[in-house]
Design an enzyme around this catalytic site. Structure first.
Site, PDB file in Angstrom:
ATOM      1  N   LEU A   1       0.816  -1.216   0.000  1.00 43.47           N
ATOM      2  CA  LEU A   1       0.000   0.000   0.000  1.00 43.47           C
ATOM      3  C   LEU A   1       0.848   1.264   0.000  1.00 43.47           C
ATOM      4  CD1 LEU A   1      -2.778  -1.029   2.550  1.00 43.47           C
ATOM      5  CD2 LEU A   1      -3.040  -0.752   0.073  1.00 43.47           C
ATOM      6  N   GLU A   2       1.972   1.231   0.702  1.00 43.84           N
ATOM      7  CA  GLU A   2       2.786   2.443   0.822  1.00 43.84           C
ATOM      8  C   GLU A   2       3.518   2.796  -0.472  1.00 43.84           C
ATOM      9  OE1 GLU A   2       2.719   4.590   3.074  1.00 43.84           O
ATOM     10  OE2 GLU A   2       1.889   3.590   4.823  1.00 43.84           O
ATOM     11  N   THR A   3       4.174   1.812  -1.085  1.00 44.66           N
ATOM     12  CA  THR A   3       5.041   2.145  -2.229  1.00 44.66           C
ATOM     13  C   THR A   3       5.021   1.102  -3.342  1.00 44.66           C
ATOM     14  OG1 THR A   3       7.005   1.056  -1.300  1.00 44.66           O
ATOM     15  CG2 THR A   3       6.648   3.377  -0.700  1.00 44.66           C
TER      16      THR A   3
END
Length: 271
Positions: free
Chosen positions: A127-129
């Protein structure tokens, strides 16, 4: 990718910088940026940061108006859980399942050490990167100096800039490689510098805590963050559970935290 800071900027607690001698204080937004930066360098030195870290980290740093524009144009995150999770999770499931297998032995050691299952860590990573693909291209020190000079959240970003210099000072990342999101998040799971200093670990044993290039360091550091924010070994992570509260320490947006939990649950059921 949506910046984690962008999702909960309105609820992020202000990190107060320890007071410095009045003569060394760098007041926000007054006078030219260059003068403010000179004052900040003196303040950093007074706080014990080495001259070499200050010089290499801040030499040639200029104001980035594009960072100010992004900060001032933030919108309240308004997507529902169904909208956000439906957009973010399905396209990442196959890659996430592959990552669970590829890093299975590392994730097993991390769970033994910190108690956090691999499914949760891989969900956050995706989800972050997008598993380290989209870490951001903004020079971190320039972005943080810009936000510290601006008066909206000056104390918070001055503290983060100090910690970014500490990352440089201890040799984890060279200043020219210190790049990430516009608001200063660093690495494959988007740590703010203060969290980097507190929770980053050298899990691959190469002597550096490298959250840009080392998946073992990235995943173990993320687990260490959660472990230090109340994660309970062997317990559930669904909304309402104690471990969901730890996930909300990672991101205070309820929609984002629920999406992490949902993604991790889907991964735990994947073949």
């Amino acid at each position: 990718m949506i910046s984690r800071l962008s999702l909960h900027a309105l609820t992020l607690g202000v990190l107060l910088l320890a007071s410095a001698a009045p003569a060394l204080a760098a007041p926000c937004g007054t006078g030219p940026f260059e003068n403010w930066l000179d004052d900040f360098k003196k303040e950093a030195a007074a706080k014990g940061i080495s001259t070499s870290a200050i010089q290499t980290g801040l030499s040639g740093v200029t104001l980035d108006k594009s960072v100010l524009a992004r900060d001032q144009s933030q919108k309240v995150f308004s997507q529902s859980f169904e909208e956000f999770s439906g957009r973010m999770v399905p396209p990442r499931m196959t890659r996430a399942s592959n990552m669970l297998k590829q890093y299975g032995s590392v994730l097993s050691r991390i769970e033994q050490t910190y108690g956090v299952p691999g499914e949760v860590l891989v969900a956050i990573w995706g989800l972050e990167t997008d598993f380290g693909v989209n870490i951001g291209k903004f020079p971190t020190l320039r972005a943080l100096a810009t936000l510290a000079y601006d008066c909206r959240r000056a104390d918070m970003f001055k503290a983060e800039l100090m910690d970014a210099l500490r990352i440089v000072e201890r040799g984890d990342i060279a200043p020219q490689d210190l790049r990430g999101a516009w608001a200063g998040e660093i690495g494959q799971t988007q740590f703010m510098p203060s969290s980097y200093v507190k929770f980053a670990v050298d899990f691959d044993g190469n002597g550096r805590r490298d959250l840009l290039r080392s998946p073992p360091d990235v995943l173990a550091s993320t687990a260490n963050f959660l472990a230090n924010h109340g994660w309970q070994r062997g317990k559930e992570w669904d909304p309402g559970s104690a471990n969901f509260a730890a996930i909300k320490e990672w991101n205070k947006s309820d929609v984002y935290a629920r999406t992490i939990a949902h993604f991790a649950t889907q991964l735990s059921k994947a073949p």
